[in-house]
Design a protein around this motif. Structure first.
Motif, mmCIF file in Angstrom:
data_model
loop_
_atom_site.group_PDB
_atom_site.id
_atom_site.type_symbol
_atom_site.label_atom_id
_atom_site.label_comp_id
_atom_site.label_asym_id
_atom_site.label_seq_id
_atom_site.Cartn_x
_atom_site.Cartn_y
_atom_site.Cartn_z
ATOM 1 N N TYR A 1 3.411 0.072 -0.217
ATOM 2 C CA TYR A 1 3.259 1.535 -0.199
ATOM 3 C C TYR A 1 3.787 2.040 1.149
ATOM 4 O O TYR A 1 3.032 2.444 2.029
ATOM 5 N N ASN A 2 5.091 1.981 1.270
ATOM 6 C CA ASN A 2 5.753 2.247 2.546
ATOM 7 C C ASN A 2 7.010 3.060 2.270
ATOM 8 O O ASN A 2 7.993 2.538 1.748
ATOM 9 N N GLU A 3 6.954 4.339 2.601
ATOM 10 C CA GLU A 3 8.070 5.224 2.256
ATOM 11 C C GLU A 3 9.355 4.902 3.005
ATOM 12 O O GLU A 3 10.459 5.208 2.527
ATOM 13 N N LYS A 4 9.239 4.248 4.180
ATOM 14 C CA LYS A 4 10.449 3.892 4.917
ATOM 15 C C LYS A 4 11.181 2.734 4.246
ATOM 16 O O LYS A 4 12.368 2.819 3.945
ATOM 17 N N SER A 5 10.463 1.629 3.988
ATOM 18 C CA SER A 5 11.120 0.493 3.339
ATOM 19 C C SER A 5 11.527 0.824 1.910
ATOM 20 O O SER A 5 12.463 0.223 1.366
ATOM 21 N N ALA A 6 10.854 1.809 1.293
ATOM 22 C CA ALA A 6 11.216 2.214 -0.067
ATOM 23 C C ALA A 6 12.622 2.805 -0.126
ATOM 24 O O ALA A 6 13.201 2.921 -1.206
ATOM 25 N N GLY A 7 13.186 3.155 1.031
ATOM 26 C CA GLY A 7 14.549 3.674 1.076
ATOM 27 C C GLY A 7 15.602 2.593 1.141
ATOM 28 O O GLY A 7 16.793 2.862 0.947
ATOM 29 N N THR A 8 15.178 1.352 1.395
ATOM 30 C CA THR A 8 16.152 0.265 1.531
ATOM 31 C C THR A 8 15.790 -0.981 0.722
ATOM 32 O O THR A 8 16.608 -1.889 0.606
ATOM 33 N N TYR A 9 14.580 -1.053 0.162
ATOM 34 C CA TYR A 9 14.151 -2.216 -0.614
ATOM 35 C C TYR A 9 14.259 -1.914 -2.106
ATOM 36 O O TYR A 9 13.819 -0.846 -2.559
ATOM 37 N N CYS A 10 14.802 -2.852 -2.870
ATOM 38 C CA CYS A 10 14.844 -2.720 -4.328
ATOM 39 C C CYS A 10 13.525 -3.228 -4.903
ATOM 40 O O CYS A 10 13.242 -4.433 -4.838
ATOM 41 N N ASP A 11 12.726 -2.329 -5.436
ATOM 42 C CA ASP A 11 11.418 -2.667 -5.990
ATOM 43 C C ASP A 11 11.165 -1.865 -7.255
ATOM 44 O O ASP A 11 11.892 -0.903 -7.561
ATOM 45 N N HIS A 12 10.126 -2.259 -7.981
ATOM 46 C CA HIS A 12 9.683 -1.515 -9.158
ATOM 47 C C HIS A 12 8.228 -1.105 -8.969
ATOM 48 O O HIS A 12 7.424 -1.859 -8.414
ATOM 49 N N SER A 13 7.897 0.089 -9.466
ATOM 50 C CA SER A 13 6.539 0.620 -9.354
ATOM 51 C C SER A 13 6.161 1.233 -10.696
ATOM 52 O O SER A 13 6.884 2.096 -11.213
ATOM 53 N N LEU A 14 5.055 0.783 -11.266
ATOM 54 C CA LEU A 14 4.664 1.188 -12.618
ATOM 55 C C LEU A 14 3.455 2.119 -12.595
ATOM 56 O O LEU A 14 2.450 1.822 -11.942
ATOM 57 N N PHE A 15 3.552 3.222 -13.327
ATOM 58 C CA PHE A 15 2.399 4.086 -13.595
ATOM 59 C C PHE A 15 1.922 3.797 -15.013
ATOM 60 O O PHE A 15 2.723 3.781 -15.960
ATOM 61 N N THR A 16 0.617 3.579 -15.178
ATOM 62 C CA THR A 16 0.090 3.322 -16.514
ATOM 63 C C THR A 16 -1.369 3.746 -16.619
ATOM 64 O O THR A 16 -2.086 3.757 -15.602
ATOM 65 N N VAL A 17 -1.787 4.084 -17.850
ATOM 66 C CA VAL A 17 -3.212 4.296 -18.139
ATOM 67 C C VAL A 17 -3.693 3.256 -19.140
ATOM 68 O O VAL A 17 -4.769 3.406 -19.731
ATOM 69 N N HIS A 18 -2.901 2.214 -19.346
ATOM 70 C CA HIS A 18 -3.258 1.189 -20.328
ATOM 71 C C HIS A 18 -4.670 0.672 -20.039
ATOM 72 O O HIS A 18 -4.953 0.191 -18.940
ATOM 73 N N ARG A 19 -5.534 0.771 -21.034
ATOM 74 C CA ARG A 19 -6.947 0.480 -20.818
ATOM 75 C C ARG A 19 -7.179 -0.970 -20.394
ATOM 76 O O ARG A 19 -8.022 -1.250 -19.529
ATOM 77 N N GLY A 20 -6.433 -1.891 -20.975
ATOM 78 C CA GLY A 20 -6.625 -3.294 -20.612
ATOM 79 C C GLY A 20 -6.268 -3.561 -19.161
ATOM 80 O O GLY A 20 -6.999 -4.267 -18.444
ATOM 81 N N ILE A 21 -5.152 -2.976 -18.706
ATOM 82 C CA ILE A 21 -4.729 -3.178 -17.315
ATOM 83 C C ILE A 21 -5.697 -2.504 -16.351
ATOM 84 O O ILE A 21 -6.091 -3.086 -15.336
#
Length: 690
Positions: free
Chosen positions: A463-483
């Motif tokens: 959770y770093n807005e600076k590295s988020a500009g240069t790092y290739c990552d994935h971030s998922l939003f979900t309300v899946h009850r099991g997760i």
């Protein structure tokens, strides 16, 4: 798995493999298709990487040399032998580094009418400009330490870790004086842009400003000759902390951080032009072993070149790219209302980190939100994430933040942020003494129709807005009850400083990840033995865990096709008969840092796709809290698979990892067009939104 199979399994030493990775970074500095200033920055990244390697990995090996025989029995290799091999490789790499800087990049900058000049190349007017700057900005921060030759028993000054020093030699007739002078890069910019002349641009380094003005520092001494050469000491940066003192942990960590700057010398990088008598003097007074000596070029701490000023054309840097929107996810509307309807994936850095910030800010002010739980590992310098969490606490939300203060080289920053969070009313948890919490997870509890509904964000990166500009990552939003139910249980365990097993959807270390991944691999082995198509595609930063590698070898022998995308160290050796004939490995080094961890298992045509915070390293699997999570939305699953396929087809920036570790680029087939994964991923995501 037989004992013979295990003992003969091909493995490359992890430290040596890491050096081959850093060689790939050096390749980017040599690549003439990379913009010139960016090539200079890749040299800086190479240098910074090497500093950390010596501070941590070489430091660990040095500690093991004291018990070399026992270490060899336990580790399967001799620490002394590996240290010798490391030095041989590093010396060759440093020579290539020097060649690229001195004979390629400097000359190409000159062709662009940009000149990095030294103290011997200043004319009268530029010399006067430098002296004025020296008096106003530099001189107040300089404190020479005179070294008395007549009292050699006097302790030699303690050189700070990774700081640049001048060893200065003043000679008057036959009398010699030595002095030590720290270059104040912490308080003064490393680069000074000089006035233009005839449309020519000139830049001088702080090191050479000081060299030019040495006479102003040592004017009280008589001398016929004055010489100054730079040295940089890299120290053991591993922390020795008493893990049994929990309530005094912060105090213990703070003291260990102070000791870090005085750790055992691991490498003395010195200007290769330094005369032998000066080197001998330094080695003798500092009681150094020859094994730590590494000849370098004129300038040390090259990581500062990441901030090298571009005084030329914009074409000398990568073109700025606009952040892409996520299809159907509107920053102008409630994130909760949108995520309630479906899952969303943010692919960084192509898409904006603002979605995560917006999620936290909305959580901070939404009257329906009751609680926020989050784990933090590395944070930006002026963290918007921290601000949002403090605002949430001030707005009456219960905010529980586990901040990992043992995050290597971010310990001081995280102690600072933990204090800020506590001052702001946030409940701060420091995790467990023996384990680092490396997961990247957030769970928000919100009242809807009288009941609590849970919104989750799970990511492969910080959770770093600076590295988020240069790092290739994935971030998922979900309300899946099991997760979300699994995350509730996980956070409850962290609050009580215990780990739970038996999650239904997520896979966590240290208790379950190894066996869960083995089960996924065994599943593919079973399919292969049944004659069905069986395959795995695995992307990670590092692959070094021996048991995981042996399991992949076992799958290979069962006929499972395995494709690996490994950016950093890879201890698995592909293409070996009886172990890895069906395993292919590539590594992609390009403009952005490939950081996402992705696991794809064939599963008889119904692919299982996981994202993870964990690399396949023993520390991640057995000694950290990591979270891997399934992708259950079919459209997102397809998007991840499409991006992975783009990477597997890269024939521009992908290197083949093989038994010889020669880092050859993937061969472009005759008639095939250029495929560059990061470029193609950007346009893939851009076209999805049209």
């Amino acid at each position: 798995m037989s004992a013979s199979f295990r003992s003969k399994a091909p493995l490359i030493n992890r430290e040596i493999s890491w050096l081959f990775f850093n060689e790939r970074v050096l390749q980017e500095a040599a690549d003439e298709t990379v913009p010139l200033i960016e090539r200079l920055r890749f040299l800086a990244i190479f240098s910074s990487n090497l500093d950390e390697f010596y501070r941590v990995r070489v430091a660990t090996l040095n500690r093991l040399t004291d018990v070399n025989t026992k270490a060899k029995e336990f580790l399967g290799f001799s620490p002394k032998k590996i240290l010798s091999e490391i030095k041989n490789i590093v010396v060759k790499q440093e020579k290539r580094f020097e060649y690229l800087y001195e004979h390629k990049i400097i000359k190409e900058l000159a062709e662009q009418r940009i000149f990095i000049i030294n103290d011997t190349q200043l004319n009268v007017s530029r010399g006067q400009f430098v002296r004025t700057y020296f008096h106003e900005k530099v001189l107040p921060d300089l404190v020479p330490i005179m070294l008395d030759l007549s009292t050699p028993e006097k302790p030699f000054p303690e050189l700070k870790d990774r700081r640049i020093y001048f060893l200065v030699k003043l000679t008057y007739k036959k009398k010699i004086r030595y002095a030590l002078l720290e270059v104040p890069t912490k308080s003064v910019s490393r680069f000074l842009v000089l006035p233009d002349s005839n449309n020519l641009k000139f830049i001088i380094l702080l090191d050479d400003i000081i060299r030019y003005c040495l006479d102003e520092l040592f004017f009280i001494f008589k001398y016929d000759n004055i010489e100054a050469y730079t040295v940089q000491l890299t120290r053991d940066a591993e922390l020795d902390i008493d893990v049994n003192v929990s309530e005094k942990f912060i105090e213990s960590l703070s003291k260990s951080l102070q000791r870090r700057s005085k750790g055992k010398p691991m490498r003395l990088l010195y200007d290769s032009e330094m005369p032998l008598d000066m080197i001998s003097y330094l080695v003798s007074r500092m009681h150094l072993h020859n094994s730590v000596l590494i000849p370098g070029n004129r300038y040390h701490n090259f990581k500062d070149f990441i901030d090298f000023p571009n005084v030329g054309d914009t074409s000398l840097e990568y073109a700025k790219t606009l952040k892409l929107a996520v299809k159907d996810l509107d920053l102008g509307k409630s994130i909760f209302n949108q995520v309630a309807k479906r899952d969303y994936l943010i692919s960084l850095p192509y898409q904006s980190f603002d979605y995560i910030i917006h999620f936290l800010r909305e959580s901070a002010i939404d009257p329906k939100v009751a609680e926020i739980n989050i784990t933090l590992y590395r944070l930006a310098e002026n963290s918007k994430v921290i601000n949002a969490l403090i605002n949430a606490a001030k707005n009456g939300k219960k905010v529980n933040c586990l901040i990992e203060i043992k995050a290597r080289f971010d310990e001081e920053a995280n102690i600072y942020w933990s204090n800020k969070l506590e001052e702001g009313g946030v409940n701060v948890n420091f995790g467990m003494m023996a384990y680092k919490v490396h997961s990247k997870i957030c769970l928000v509890s919100r009242y809807e129709k009288g009941q609590l509904t849970y919104y989750a964000n799970l990511a492969t990166g910080n959770y770093n807005e600076k590295s988020a500009g240069t790092y290739c990552d994935h971030s998922l939003f979900t309300v899946h009850r099991g997760i979300t139910e699994d995350l509730k249980r996980l956070f409850n365990g962290l609050d009580n400083k215990e780990f739970f097993k038996g999650y239904k959807y997520i896979i966590t270390s240290p208790l379950e990840m190894r066996h869960s991944v083995y089960d996924l691999i065994e599943n593919e082995i079973s399919h292969a033995r049944e004659g069905a198509k069986a395959y795995m595609i695995l992307k990670m930063n590092s692959l070094s865990d021996e048991e995981m590698i042996l399991k992949l070898y076992e799958a290979n022998n069962a006929g499972v096709k395995i494709q690996l995308i490994v950016r950093g160290m890879c201890c698995l050796v592909p293409g070996q008969v009886g172990y890895s004939e069906h395993i292919e490995v590539i590594s992609i080094i390009d403009r952005y840092l490939e950081h996402a961890r992705v696991w794809i298992f064939g599963n008889k045509g119904n692919e299982k796709v996981y994202l993870s915070s964990a690399d396949w390293m023993t520390r991640n699997i057995d000694r950290r809290l990591e979270v891997s999570f399934p992708i259950l939305d079919n459209s997102i699953k397809k998007e991840i698979r499409d991006i992975i396929d783009i990477q597997l087809n890269d024939n521009t920036k992908a290197r083949v990892i093989n038994a010889t570790n020669d880092n050859k680029y993937v061969k472009r087939e005759l008639g095939k067009s250029s495929r560059r994964a990061q470029h193609d991923t950007y346009y893939y995501l851009k076209n999805k939104n049209n």
